[in-house]
Motif scaffolding. Structure first.
Motif, PDB file in Angstrom:
ATOM      1  N   LYS A 190     -34.351-110.033  16.506  1.00  0.00           N
ATOM      2  CA  LYS A 190     -35.036-109.068  17.381  1.00  0.00           C
ATOM      3  C   LYS A 190     -34.898-109.445  18.852  1.00  0.00           C
ATOM      4  O   LYS A 190     -34.858-108.578  19.717  1.00  0.00           O
ATOM      5  CB  LYS A 190     -36.512-108.962  17.018  1.00  0.00           C
ATOM      6  N   LEU A 191     -34.841-110.749  19.150  1.00  0.00           N
ATOM      7  CA  LEU A 191     -34.657-111.203  20.528  1.00  0.00           C
ATOM      8  C   LEU A 191     -33.243-110.930  21.025  1.00  0.00           C
ATOM      9  O   LEU A 191     -32.994-110.911  22.223  1.00  0.00           O
ATOM     10  CB  LEU A 191     -34.936-112.702  20.643  1.00  0.00           C
ATOM     11  N   GLY A 192     -32.299-110.713  20.107  1.00  0.00           N
ATOM     12  CA  GLY A 192     -30.930-110.441  20.491  1.00  0.00           C
ATOM     13  C   GLY A 192     -29.939-111.526  20.110  1.00  0.00           C
ATOM     14  O   GLY A 192     -28.760-111.442  20.455  1.00  0.00           O
ATOM     15  N   PHE A 193     -30.404-112.548  19.392  1.00  0.00           N
ATOM     16  CA  PHE A 193     -29.503-113.594  18.913  1.00  0.00           C
ATOM     17  C   PHE A 193     -28.748-113.077  17.693  1.00  0.00           C
ATOM     18  O   PHE A 193     -29.290-112.315  16.898  1.00  0.00           O
ATOM     19  CB  PHE A 193     -30.300-114.836  18.494  1.00  0.00           C
ATOM     20  N   SER A 194     -27.502-113.482  17.554  1.00  0.00           N
ATOM     21  CA  SER A 194     -26.727-113.086  16.379  1.00  0.00           C
ATOM     22  C   SER A 194     -26.582-114.288  15.448  1.00  0.00           C
ATOM     23  O   SER A 194     -26.540-115.434  15.900  1.00  0.00           O
ATOM     24  CB  SER A 194     -25.362-112.548  16.774  1.00  0.00           C
ATOM     25  N   LEU A 195     -26.498-113.992  14.155  1.00  0.00           N
ATOM     26  CA  LEU A 195     -26.305-115.039  13.160  1.00  0.00           C
ATOM     27  C   LEU A 195     -24.889-115.591  13.317  1.00  0.00           C
ATOM     28  O   LEU A 195     -23.918-114.868  13.197  1.00  0.00           O
ATOM     29  CB  LEU A 195     -26.519-114.487  11.752  1.00  0.00           C
ATOM     30  N   LYS A 196     -24.797-116.880  13.597  1.00  0.00           N
ATOM     31  CA  LYS A 196     -23.500-117.530  13.828  1.00  0.00           C
ATOM     32  C   LYS A 196     -23.004-118.233  12.573  1.00  0.00           C
ATOM     33  O   LYS A 196     -21.810-118.336  12.341  1.00  0.00           O
ATOM     34  CB  LYS A 196     -23.641-118.528  14.970  1.00  0.00           C
ATOM     35  N   GLY A 197     -23.926-118.752  11.749  1.00  0.00           N
ATOM     36  CA  GLY A 197     -23.534-119.479  10.548  1.00  0.00           C
ATOM     37  C   GLY A 197     -24.715-119.689   9.629  1.00  0.00           C
ATOM     38  O   GLY A 197     -25.865-119.707  10.063  1.00  0.00           O
ATOM     39  N   ASN A 236     -28.123-127.027   2.748  1.00  0.00           N
ATOM     40  CA  ASN A 236     -28.183-128.480   2.938  1.00  0.00           C
ATOM     41  C   ASN A 236     -29.165-129.049   1.933  1.00  0.00           C
ATOM     42  O   ASN A 236     -30.375-129.006   2.150  1.00  0.00           O
ATOM     43  CB  ASN A 236     -28.595-128.827   4.366  1.00  0.00           C
ATOM     44  N   ASP A 237     -28.659-129.531   0.819  1.00  0.00           N
ATOM     45  CA  ASP A 237     -29.500-130.095  -0.249  1.00  0.00           C
ATOM     46  C   ASP A 237     -30.594-129.128  -0.692  1.00  0.00           C
ATOM     47  O   ASP A 237     -31.755-129.505  -0.851  1.00  0.00           O
ATOM     48  CB  ASP A 237     -30.124-131.421   0.203  1.00  0.00           C
ATOM     49  N   GLY A 238     -30.224-127.865  -0.868  1.00  0.00           N
ATOM     50  CA  GLY A 238     -31.170-126.860  -1.339  1.00  0.00           C
ATOM     51  C   GLY A 238     -31.970-126.178  -0.251  1.00  0.00           C
ATOM     52  O   GLY A 238     -32.743-125.262  -0.521  1.00  0.00           O
ATOM     53  N   SER A 239     -31.805-126.586   0.979  1.00  0.00           N
ATOM     54  CA  SER A 239     -32.508-125.974   2.110  1.00  0.00           C
ATOM     55  C   SER A 239     -31.557-125.044   2.857  1.00  0.00           C
ATOM     56  O   SER A 239     -30.441-125.432   3.196  1.00  0.00           O
ATOM     57  CB  SER A 239     -33.029-127.058   3.063  1.00  0.00           C
ATOM     58  N   LEU A 240     -31.994-123.822   3.115  1.00  0.00           N
ATOM     59  CA  LEU A 240     -31.195-122.859   3.862  1.00  0.00           C
ATOM     60  C   LEU A 240     -31.210-123.241   5.339  1.00  0.00           C
ATOM     61  O   LEU A 240     -32.265-123.507   5.907  1.00  0.00           O
ATOM     62  CB  LEU A 240     -31.762-121.451   3.673  1.00  0.00           C
ATOM     63  N   VAL A 241     -30.024-123.277   5.949  1.00  0.00           N
ATOM     64  CA  VAL A 241     -29.866-123.601   7.368  1.00  0.00           C
ATOM     65  C   VAL A 241     -29.137-122.437   8.018  1.00  0.00           C
ATOM     66  O   VAL A 241     -28.108-121.990   7.519  1.00  0.00           O
ATOM     67  CB  VAL A 241     -29.043-124.894   7.560  1.00  0.00           C
ATOM     68  N   ARG A 242     -29.674-121.945   9.131  1.00  0.00           N
ATOM     69  CA  ARG A 242     -29.014-120.859   9.859  1.00  0.00           C
ATOM     70  C   ARG A 242     -28.880-121.223  11.329  1.00  0.00           C
ATOM     71  O   ARG A 242     -29.761-121.864  11.905  1.00  0.00           O
ATOM     72  CB  ARG A 242     -29.807-119.555   9.736  1.00  0.00           C
ATOM     73  N   PHE A 243     -27.780-120.767  11.930  1.00  0.00           N
ATOM     74  CA  PHE A 243     -27.532-120.939  13.353  1.00  0.00           C
ATOM     75  C   PHE A 243     -27.483-119.558  13.985  1.00  0.00           C
ATOM     76  O   PHE A 243     -26.783-118.672  13.491  1.00  0.00           O
ATOM     77  CB  PHE A 243     -26.195-121.657  13.582  1.00  0.00           C
ATOM     78  N   PHE A 244     -28.219-119.387  15.081  1.00  0.00           N
ATOM     79  CA  PHE A 244     -28.256-118.130  15.827  1.00  0.00           C
ATOM     80  C   PHE A 244     -27.766-118.395  17.244  1.00  0.00           C
ATOM     81  O   PHE A 244     -28.042-119.451  17.817  1.00  0.00           O
ATOM     82  CB  PHE A 244     -29.684-117.570  15.878  1.00  0.00           C
ATOM     83  N   GLU A 245     -27.043-117.421  17.833  1.00  0.00           N
ATOM     84  CA  GLU A 245     -26.485-117.634  19.170  1.00  0.00           C
ATOM     85  C   GLU A 245     -26.757-116.458  20.084  1.00  0.00           C
ATOM     86  O   GLU A 245     -26.707-115.293  19.674  1.00  0.00           O
ATOM     87  CB  GLU A 245     -24.973-117.854  19.071  1.00  0.00           C
ATOM     88  N   PHE A 246     -27.034-116.767  21.346  1.00  0.00           N
ATOM     89  CA  PHE A 246     -27.175-115.770  22.399  1.00  0.00           C
ATOM     90  C   PHE A 246     -26.533-116.335  23.659  1.00  0.00           C
ATOM     91  O   PHE A 246     -27.031-117.313  24.229  1.00  0.00           O
ATOM     92  CB  PHE A 246     -28.650-115.446  22.664  1.00  0.00           C
ATOM     93  N   HIS A 247     -25.402-115.763  24.057  1.00  0.00           N
ATOM     94  CA  HIS A 247     -24.688-116.178  25.271  1.00  0.00           C
ATOM     95  C   HIS A 247     -24.514-117.692  25.363  1.00  0.00           C
ATOM     96  O   HIS A 247     -24.780-118.306  26.403  1.00  0.00           O
ATOM     97  CB  HIS A 247     -25.389-115.659  26.522  1.00  0.00           C
ATOM     98  N   GLY A 248     -24.093-118.317  24.280  1.00  0.00           N
ATOM     99  CA  GLY A 248     -23.815-119.743  24.281  1.00  0.00           C
ATOM    100  C   GLY A 248     -24.993-120.635  23.917  1.00  0.00           C
ATOM    101  O   GLY A 248     -24.809-121.811  23.648  1.00  0.00           O
TER     102      GLY A 248
END
Length: 129
Positions: free
Chosen positions: A30-37, A41-53
């Motif tokens: 909602k802030l405008g970050f996009s899902l990057k990856g 990790n050992d059963g834990s969901l990890v997500r990376f979000f990016e906004f202009h670097g």
């Protein structure tokens, strides 16, 4: 020249744990970050979000501080992880791990270690392979 100039290029990401990945993902989107990856990790969901670097890493964890100051770590982009580990150790920094660690993130994995600051802050040095 700063001590880390020979093996770090700047901010890689900021790590923030979450107890509710759906709500956290929705917040950053909602802030405008996009899902990057997205990784497991050992059963834990990890997500990376990016906004202009600016990259935010978030992962599912029971250990979440619901107050201001919830940032778990600041990650610096390491170009030479072995040199970084050796140099910081030689300069007396408190390195949390006894050796460089690896995770199967991104296409070829990552190698990283963490340094503990005087206030309990964690600075991660991370090399994306």
């Amino acid at each position: 020249m700063a001590l880390i100039d020979t093996f770090a290029t700047g901010l890689q990401h900021i790590g923030i744990p979450t107890s509710n990945m759906a709500a956290t993902s929705d917040f950053w989107a909602k802030l405008g970050f996009s899902l990057k990856g997205e990784f497991n990790n050992d059963g834990s969901l990890v997500r990376f979000f990016e906004f202009h670097g600016l990259v935010i890493e978030t992962w599912e964890s029971a250990e979440v501080n619901p107050h201001a100051g919830t940032i778990n770590h600041i990650s610096l982009n390491a170009t030479d992880i072995e040199n970084a580990f050796k140099t910081l150790k030689a300069h007396g920094f408190e390195i949390i791990e006894d050796q460089i660690k690896e995770l199967p993130f991104w296409d070829n994995g990552i190698r990283y270690f963490n340094v503990l600051g005087p206030n309990g802050e964690i600075v991660e040095f991370c090399k994306i392979n």
